[in-house]
Design an enzyme around this catalytic site. Structure first.
Site, PDB file in Angstrom:
ATOM      1  N   GLU A 165       0.807  -1.222   0.000  1.00 35.91           N
ATOM      2  CA  GLU A 165       0.000   0.000   0.000  1.00 35.91           C
ATOM      3  C   GLU A 165       0.844   1.279   0.000  1.00 35.91           C
ATOM      4  O   GLU A 165       0.722   2.125   0.888  1.00 35.91           O
ATOM      5  CB  GLU A 165      -0.962  -0.002   1.187  1.00 35.91           C
ATOM      6  CG  GLU A 165      -1.970  -1.133   1.094  1.00 35.91           C
ATOM      7  CD  GLU A 165      -3.156  -0.985   2.038  1.00 35.91           C
ATOM      8  OE1 GLU A 165      -3.205  -0.008   2.800  1.00 35.91           O
ATOM      9  OE2 GLU A 165      -4.057  -1.852   1.986  1.00 35.91           O
ATOM     10  N   GLU A 373      -5.868  -8.552   0.733  1.00 37.17           N
ATOM     11  CA  GLU A 373      -6.517  -8.097   1.966  1.00 37.17           C
ATOM     12  C   GLU A 373      -7.962  -7.725   1.704  1.00 37.17           C
ATOM     13  O   GLU A 373      -8.306  -7.203   0.645  1.00 37.17           O
ATOM     14  CB  GLU A 373      -5.799  -6.885   2.584  1.00 37.17           C
ATOM     15  CG  GLU A 373      -4.462  -7.194   3.214  1.00 37.17           C
ATOM     16  CD  GLU A 373      -3.825  -5.986   3.887  1.00 37.17           C
ATOM     17  OE1 GLU A 373      -4.551  -5.217   4.544  1.00 37.17           O
ATOM     18  OE2 GLU A 373      -2.591  -5.828   3.742  1.00 37.17           O
TER      19      GLU A 373
HETATM   20  C1  BG6 Z   1      -4.326  -2.486   5.354  1.00 32.75           C
HETATM   21  C2  BG6 Z   1      -2.897  -2.687   5.816  1.00 32.75           C
HETATM   22  O1  BG6 Z   1      -4.441  -1.297   4.703  1.00 32.75           O
HETATM   23  O2  BG6 Z   1      -5.287  -2.369   6.357  1.00 32.75           O
HETATM   24  C3  BG6 Z   1      -2.776  -3.515   7.088  1.00 32.75           C
HETATM   25  O3  BG6 Z   1      -2.136  -3.279   4.794  1.00 32.75           O
HETATM   26  C4  BG6 Z   1      -3.817  -3.065   8.088  1.00 32.75           C
HETATM   27  O4  BG6 Z   1      -1.481  -3.394   7.569  1.00 32.75           O
HETATM   28  C5  BG6 Z   1      -5.202  -3.230   7.470  1.00 32.75           C
HETATM   29  O5  BG6 Z   1      -3.746  -3.719   9.311  1.00 32.75           O
HETATM   30  C6  BG6 Z   1      -6.346  -2.877   8.404  1.00 32.75           C
HETATM   31  O6  BG6 Z   1      -6.178  -1.582   8.912  1.00 32.75           O
HETATM   32  P1  BG6 Z   1      -6.241  -1.317  10.475  1.00 32.75           P
HETATM   33  O7  BG6 Z   1      -5.879   0.112  10.644  1.00 32.75           O
HETATM   34  O8  BG6 Z   1      -7.632  -1.603  10.875  1.00 32.75           O
HETATM   35  O9  BG6 Z   1      -5.246  -2.233  11.085  1.00 32.75           O
END
Ligand code: BG6
Length: 494
Positions: A165, A373
């Site tokens: 990202e 993700e």
């Molecule tokens: C993604 C990242 O954008 O979102 C992760 O690659 C991150 O590292 C995930 O954990 C969820 O975001 P958050 O802030 O809820 O942990």
């Protein structure tokens, strides 16, 4: 046109889940790992825990891989920690190399394909002290680091991801630690971005040089942006937001050029992105093989309010999160979408955004994609029966995966789905309080507890789905094909 069957996932589709080193490993002072900027950054996120223990995967990795195997995983997307592998400039840490050797062997023995991220926010402190992402010296260090990884793991790892990202790191640099020590973030971030782009190019070129059959791609954090209304100005605002939050990065990664939108933006704002002679020629050879897509949610774009310039913030309110949406005068604003539900942490739940993201990326770039993700962050703790019942996560995953299936049916090439996250792990801003895992880890922000692994209901549901290669949904999914029944406005439901 009537569809009578559920979408069919290709044979060999990679079903797994995702993590990153600093969010899952712990063991930050063990095995020769050196300090990282993210250690400091995570310490500032109090009252939440920092990255020193998290899920303690460093000590539990065998157990974790066994649980993946039992679930039926065919892939696992994880990150190598630069500060675990390189203890100082151009200095390899053999213990770090050995740790990932063991993890990769464990995965391969379990029949799980590793999908490996080279960088996921954990810049070594020694690299930060050299000037971090603001100095071009880091390009050479990064090149040495990635070549070390390809040399050691390239025989077993064929899918590589360069920088996680990068778009989010540049947009939310302060939150993710990239902006540390930078004085004028508004202008300097483009210089940092160019250096990161050159690092990305070095990784792509080195992978193709060194890994037989190796494939490499970027990992955009993709948040589709819908126009708030049919007002043509909202459409342009949504397009501007799309450019400045993702398209500039995707265009560079795919075409290896800066698009005309960002060149105009730099001219108008008197920004020098720091492109040096030879950079763009070098970039030409950095041809990616696929795109890894992270997509959790969508946003809504609209005409900005004059006189306000505000970045998007993930504010924390007690046990809840609340988004404070961005507004950039004369460019775009983002807003809450009344047609979709939200998580406890105020993230839009929008399965259609997954289909949209895949369609959009395919139409623009025509490259195969893998989902690295998507996920549902929630407050959770063991119930009186010692289990975690998470029907909300099952609904989320089921609906998102079904929409991946619809995108495949639409003609998009997708080769895997790896939601965030396998076990619970540290959130970027909300510690262990915001849990995404298919597997619960018995630890909290203020009590380490016994770190026991407890598969959640979603783990067992996901296991059935993936073992049937996307046939056992446990529910009639055909509603996703009905355009007339979806998404009443929240206000209409009152
Ligand atoms: C993604 C990242 O954008 O979102 C992760 O690659 C991150 O590292 C995930 O954990 C969820 O975001 P958050 O802030 O809820 O942990």
């Amino acid at each position: 046109m009537k569809h009578l069957t559920d979408p069919v996932f290709p044979e060999g589709f990679l079903w797994g889940a995702s993590s990153s080193a600093w969010q899952v490993e712990g063991g930050v002072a063990e095995g020769g790992r050196v300090p990282s900027v993210i250690d400091e950054n995570s310490k500032t996120k109090k009252p939440f825990a920092d990255d020193s223990i998290t899920a303690d995967h460093f000590h539990h990795y065998k157990e974790d891989v066994a649980l993946m195997k039992q679930c039926g995983f065919t892939s696992y997307r994880f990150a190598l920690a630069w500060p675990r592998i390189m203890s100082a400039p151009h200095t390899v840490n053999p213990q770090g190399i050995a740790f990932y050797d063991d993890l990769i062997n464990e995965l391969v023995d379990a029949g799980i394909t590793p999908i490996v991220t080279l960088y996921h926010y954990d810049l070594p402190m020694w690299a930060y002290d050299m000037g971090g992402w603001g100095t071009r010296e880091i390009i050479d260090e990064f090149d040495f680091y990635v070549r070390t990884c390809f040399e050691h793991y390239g025989d077993r790892v064929k899918y590589w991801l360069a920088l996680n990202e990068q778009n989010m790191q540049i947009i939310y640099g302060e939150h993710l630690g990239v902006a540390r020590g930078v004085r004028d973030w508004f202008k300097d971030k483009w210089h940092i971005n160019h250096i990161m782009n050159m690092c990305h190019c070095h990784a792509v070129i080195a992978c193709h040089d060194m890994v037989p059959g190796g494939k490499i791609g970027p990992v955009p954090g993709y948040v589709p942006i819908y126009p708030a209304t049919g007002n043509p100005q909202d459409q342009i605002a949504a397009m501007n937001a799309e450019e400045l939050t993702e398209k500039v990065w995707n265009d560079f990664d795919v075409f290896r050029e800066y698009n005309t939108f960002i060149q105009k933006y730099w001219r108008e704002n008197d920004i020098d992105p720091g492109i040096m002679d030879g950079d763009m020629e070098y970039a030409k050879d950095a041809k990616i093989d696929f795109i890894a897509v992270n997509c959790y949610r969508s946003d809504m774009g609209k005409q900005p309010v004059p006189g306000i310039n505000r970045d998007l913030k993930f504010a924390h309110m007690g046990t809840r999160g609340e988004m404070v949406y961005s507004n950039y005068e004369g460019i775009y604003a983002l807003d809450r979408n009344p047609y979709v539900e939200r998580t406890d942490w105020d993230w839009h739940i929008d399965p259609v955004s997954m289909r949209y993201a895949l369609r959009y990326m395919w139409d623009h770039y025509h490259l195969p994609m893998v989902i690295t993700e998507a996920g549902f962050g929630a407050h959770e703790d063991l119930g009186p029966d010692g289990q975690i019942h998470d029907p909300y996560r099952i609904d989320y995953l089921r609906d998102y995966i079904y929409n991946v299936g619809l995108a495949i049916e639409d003609g998009v090439e997708v080769f895997g789905f790896n939601p965030w996250s396998f076990t619970d792990l540290l959130s970027t801003g909300n510690g262990m309080a915001k849990r995404y895992g298919l597997v619960f880890v018995n630890t909290t922000d203020d009590d380490v507890r016994d770190l026991r692994r407890v598969p959640k209901d979603s783990y067992y549901w996901y296991s059935k789905l993936i073992k049937s290669n996307g046939r056992e949904w446990g529910k009639d999914m055909t509603e996703w094909r009905d355009f007339t029944k979806q998404f009443p406005r929240a206000s209409d439901a009152d």
